[in-house]
Design an enzyme around this catalytic site. Sequence first.
Site, PDB file in Angstrom:
ATOM      1  N   LYS A   1      71.475  44.654  -8.862  1.00  0.00           N
ATOM      2  CA  LYS A   1      70.485  44.178  -7.788  1.00  0.00           C
ATOM      3  C   LYS A   1      70.764  42.537  -7.551  1.00  0.00           C
ATOM      4  O   LYS A   1      70.984  41.895  -8.585  1.00  0.00           O
ATOM      5  CB  LYS A   1      69.085  44.374  -7.873  1.00  0.00           C
TER       6      LYS A   1
ATOM      7  N   GLU B   1      52.606  36.332  -5.330  1.00  0.00           N
ATOM      8  CA  GLU B   1      53.239  36.978  -6.670  1.00  0.00           C
ATOM      9  C   GLU B   1      52.893  35.942  -7.924  1.00  0.00           C
ATOM     10  O   GLU B   1      53.242  34.903  -8.052  1.00  0.00           O
ATOM     11  CB  GLU B   1      54.699  37.091  -6.824  1.00  0.00           C
TER      12      GLU B   1
ATOM     13  N   GLU C   1      64.405  48.769  -6.307  1.00  0.00           N
ATOM     14  CA  GLU C   1      64.320  47.357  -6.444  1.00  0.00           C
ATOM     15  C   GLU C   1      63.183  46.890  -7.135  1.00  0.00           C
ATOM     16  O   GLU C   1      63.146  46.019  -7.837  1.00  0.00           O
ATOM     17  CB  GLU C   1      64.145  46.863  -4.977  1.00  0.00           C
TER      18      GLU C   1
ATOM     19  N   GLU D   1      63.524  41.922   7.597  1.00  0.00           N
ATOM     20  CA  GLU D   1      62.672  41.766   6.433  1.00  0.00           C
ATOM     21  C   GLU D   1      62.421  40.045   6.181  1.00  0.00           C
ATOM     22  O   GLU D   1      61.276  39.230   5.930  1.00  0.00           O
ATOM     23  CB  GLU D   1      63.016  42.116   5.114  1.00  0.00           C
TER      24      GLU D   1
END
Length: 409
Positions: A167, A212, A256, A394
């Site tokens: 990733k 987050e 992911e 996105e």
Amino acid sequence: MRATTRLLSEVSTTFTADQIDLTAIAGSDGMLFVRNGIGFATRGIAARVASSEAKAFLANIQVDDSVNAPGSGPVLIGAIPFNSQQPHDFVLPKLLVCKSDDGRCWVTTIQDTELDKSGSIDLDLSPVHAPNATSSSYTVTPGVDIETYLQAVTAARDAVRSGAITKAVIARDVFVTSSQPIDIHSVLLRLRNSFGSSYQFSVDGFVGASPELLVSIVDGEVSSHPLAGTAPRTGDPTTDAQLATSLLSSTKNQIEHRIVIDAVHDTLLPWCSYLDWEPEASIVAVANVQHLGTHMLGRLSEPFLHVLDAVYALSPTPALGGHPRDKALKLIAEVEGMSRGRYGGAVGWFDAQGNGVWAVAIRCAEYSNNNMTARLFAGGGIVADSEPLAELAETQAKLQAMLAAIIRP
């Protein structure tokens, strides 16, 4: 240098804890780190401390603290760059106001000289100013051009498909230029109204609302809330529920997300006597997007890990860098076409005992010294099934958080 901490009720007859508005105290010139009304607001700078000297600096401050809680006494606040090897510092505020989740409110002040024996505090918590209405006009221009971004996404996807990495996160930036200085206080109020459950922050011209939690350590309890995998929100409950269901069932997004939570778990576990996490990812919805998220909660083994050491060990997580970390970061540097600065790093606070809370530095903007320009950032995790145009969409959804806060009439 001496730090004095007192409960608000001991030093102010003008304000009660319920009347304290941390965003108003910080205003445009102070610093802020707050979530759901809980956190810190500051005014003034007593010292700037290089990152390498921060722990020793706090340990050498004389402390008069009648509160004796995590976040009382001297506290350093700051942002760590995406590349934590770049020089950075932390700020010791002259005045710090904390609202705790147990309902208490306290004030810490820093003096260059010894206090009198009473430990008195000269306190003025009146709002600096009320935000003013403006008639500004704005232009929005790309930093990294779209073609470069799409090529970078393709390069990252191909690297995953070849097995070189699992990733990589590819980001881009845009610049908002205003005809008048952007009022930071107004931006923070809009972020609070739309993203109250996120970590709203303002640190040295770096402003945002991050959903987050990178890591929190409080009295030996450690927690983290990694996010990875994103879908838009439309405002229509039925459509948003369908998008959330698709997100939960998406193999691409689940891969992911799993890469991120495994990396955070494996990094923290060696310092823990136990570390629990949710068996399945859940939906974390904010105003404009929704994410896959997984809560982690554990207990540190003694001696407790310092939160700053945890931040440096974790950041950047695969949610902002990639995996394996070194290979992903090398690829990002080669193809992304920009320097991220503080975007993708971490923002938060820590005290002399090693307690602290740090959010991932996303949904953010860096402001020019005259506040005429703001540089906004957004990115996404690239895996084998990623499609460049879908990734572009996105980033457009993620950019709306700060765009709306700046240009809203």
